[in-house]
Design a protein around this motif. Structure first.
Motif, PDB file in Angstrom:
ATOM      1  N   ARG A 186       0.859  -1.181   0.000  1.00 24.33           N
ATOM      2  CA  ARG A 186       0.000   0.000   0.000  1.00 24.33           C
ATOM      3  C   ARG A 186       0.891   1.226   0.000  1.00 24.33           C
ATOM      4  NH1 ARG A 186      -3.522   1.687   5.073  1.00 24.33           N
ATOM      5  NH2 ARG A 186      -1.500   2.542   5.676  1.00 24.33           N
ATOM      6  N   ASP A 187       0.832   1.972  -1.092  1.00 22.99           N
ATOM      7  CA  ASP A 187       1.599   3.201  -1.223  1.00 22.99           C
ATOM      8  C   ASP A 187       0.595   4.322  -1.456  1.00 22.99           C
ATOM      9  OD1 ASP A 187       3.879   4.865  -1.457  1.00 22.99           O
ATOM     10  OD2 ASP A 187       3.766   4.740  -3.640  1.00 22.99           O
ATOM     11  N   GLY A 188       0.386   5.184  -0.458  1.00 19.81           N
ATOM     12  CA  GLY A 188      -0.730   6.115  -0.524  1.00 19.81           C
ATOM     13  C   GLY A 188      -2.026   5.349  -0.320  1.00 19.81           C
ATOM     14  N   TYR A 189      -3.004   5.624  -1.156  1.00 18.88           N
ATOM     15  CA  TYR A 189      -4.281   4.913  -1.059  1.00 18.88           C
ATOM     16  C   TYR A 189      -4.353   3.731  -2.023  1.00 18.88           C
ATOM     17  CZ  TYR A 189      -6.080   8.736   1.793  1.00 18.88           C
ATOM     18  OH  TYR A 189      -6.273   9.641   2.798  1.00 18.88           O
ATOM     19  N   GLU A 190      -3.305   3.528  -2.829  1.00 19.48           N
ATOM     20  CA  GLU A 190      -3.303   2.456  -3.814  1.00 19.48           C
ATOM     21  C   GLU A 190      -2.648   1.206  -3.241  1.00 19.48           C
ATOM     22  OE1 GLU A 190      -4.844   2.678  -6.716  1.00 19.48           O
ATOM     23  OE2 GLU A 190      -5.450   4.700  -6.124  1.00 19.48           O
ATOM     24  N   VAL A 191      -3.216   0.048  -3.565  1.00 19.83           N
ATOM     25  CA  VAL A 191      -2.662  -1.229  -3.128  1.00 19.83           C
ATOM     26  C   VAL A 191      -2.417  -2.095  -4.362  1.00 19.83           C
ATOM     27  CG1 VAL A 191      -3.039  -3.326  -1.778  1.00 19.83           C
ATOM     28  CG2 VAL A 191      -3.899  -1.130  -0.941  1.00 19.83           C
TER      29      VAL A 191
END
Length: 233
Positions: A186-191
């Motif tokens: 998970r980097d920011g809100y993206e997985v």
């Protein structure tokens, strides 16, 4: 607001048919309801046996986070233990975090476990995958998975109210075609989630991951992935 507390799946389905809004621990929706108004009816699954089970291979959607213990793999246990404060973990539920939260802190752990779900829909109970659960915001009864050979979890520290911290989850699974490692970031809100064979060790895995979307992550995130892969192997 009338809060319904069914004791069976059948009663829960009747509540939903009456227009009751599913609520987990209400840690995420309470402020919104105070601002925008409370629904006429809400339903909690806290007394439904299928939604409160904790055992190897199964975790109910209504289980509060502080009940998640060594009956589940390390990656899922550590993910749950890293969420919020002790007060939050005594109230927040698995289903609320996965389906009702934009952070979805449990999602990387569920992905590397290759988990699927049992959900309650208008026509009854059925099994589906996590993608459908998230896309359609199903009422989650339980998660199911095969126990991995090993797993690991890393979550960077972050200030409250700031951007979501980096999360890297890993798990090694044994199958008919040998060992495979699953990694979710998970980097920011993206997985994102990827898988690679790992019979020959970390170099094999990292080489395979460099040919996936993992290679597009920031350098800091890729370094954490490298450390976590080496650690779990």
């Amino acid at each position: 607001m009338l809060l319904r507390l069914p004791t069976s799946v059948t009663e829960a389905q009747e509540c939903m048919a009456d227009g009751a809004v599913p609520v987990g621990g209400a840690t995420l929706v309470w402020a919104t309801w105070q601002r925008d108004g409370f629904p006429d009816r809400a339903v909690s699954l806290r007394h439904v046996p299928e939604a409160t089970v904790v055992r190897p291979g199964t975790l109910g959607g209504a289980v509060v986070l502080n009940r998640i213990d060594d009956r589940v793999p390390e990656v899922l246990r550590r993910a749950a233990g890293s969420i919020g404060t002790g007060a939050v973990r005594r109230t927040a539920t698995v289903g609320g975090n996965l389906v009702g939260s934009s952070l979805r802190c449990l999602l990387p752990a569920a992905l590397v476990l290759d988990a699927d779900a049992t959900v309650l829909g208008p026509d009854g109970v059925y099994g589906t995958d996590l993608n459908e659960v998230l896309a359609k915001r199903h009422l989650l009864l339980a998660l199911h998975w095969r126990t991995p050979a090993a797993s690991g979890y890393h979550k960077e520290s972050a200030e409250a109210g700031g951007p979501p911290p980096l999360v890297v989850a890993t798990a090694v699974h044994a199958g008919a075609d040998g060992l495979r490692l699953r990694v979710a970031v998970r980097d920011g809100y993206e997985v994102l989630s990827e898988t690679a064979p790992c019979d020959e060790g970390a170099d094999q895995v990292l080489g395979a991951l460099e040919r996936t979307d993992v290679a597009a992550l920031p350098a800091r995130a890729r370094e954490v992935v490298r450390r976590q892969v080496a650690g779990v192997l």
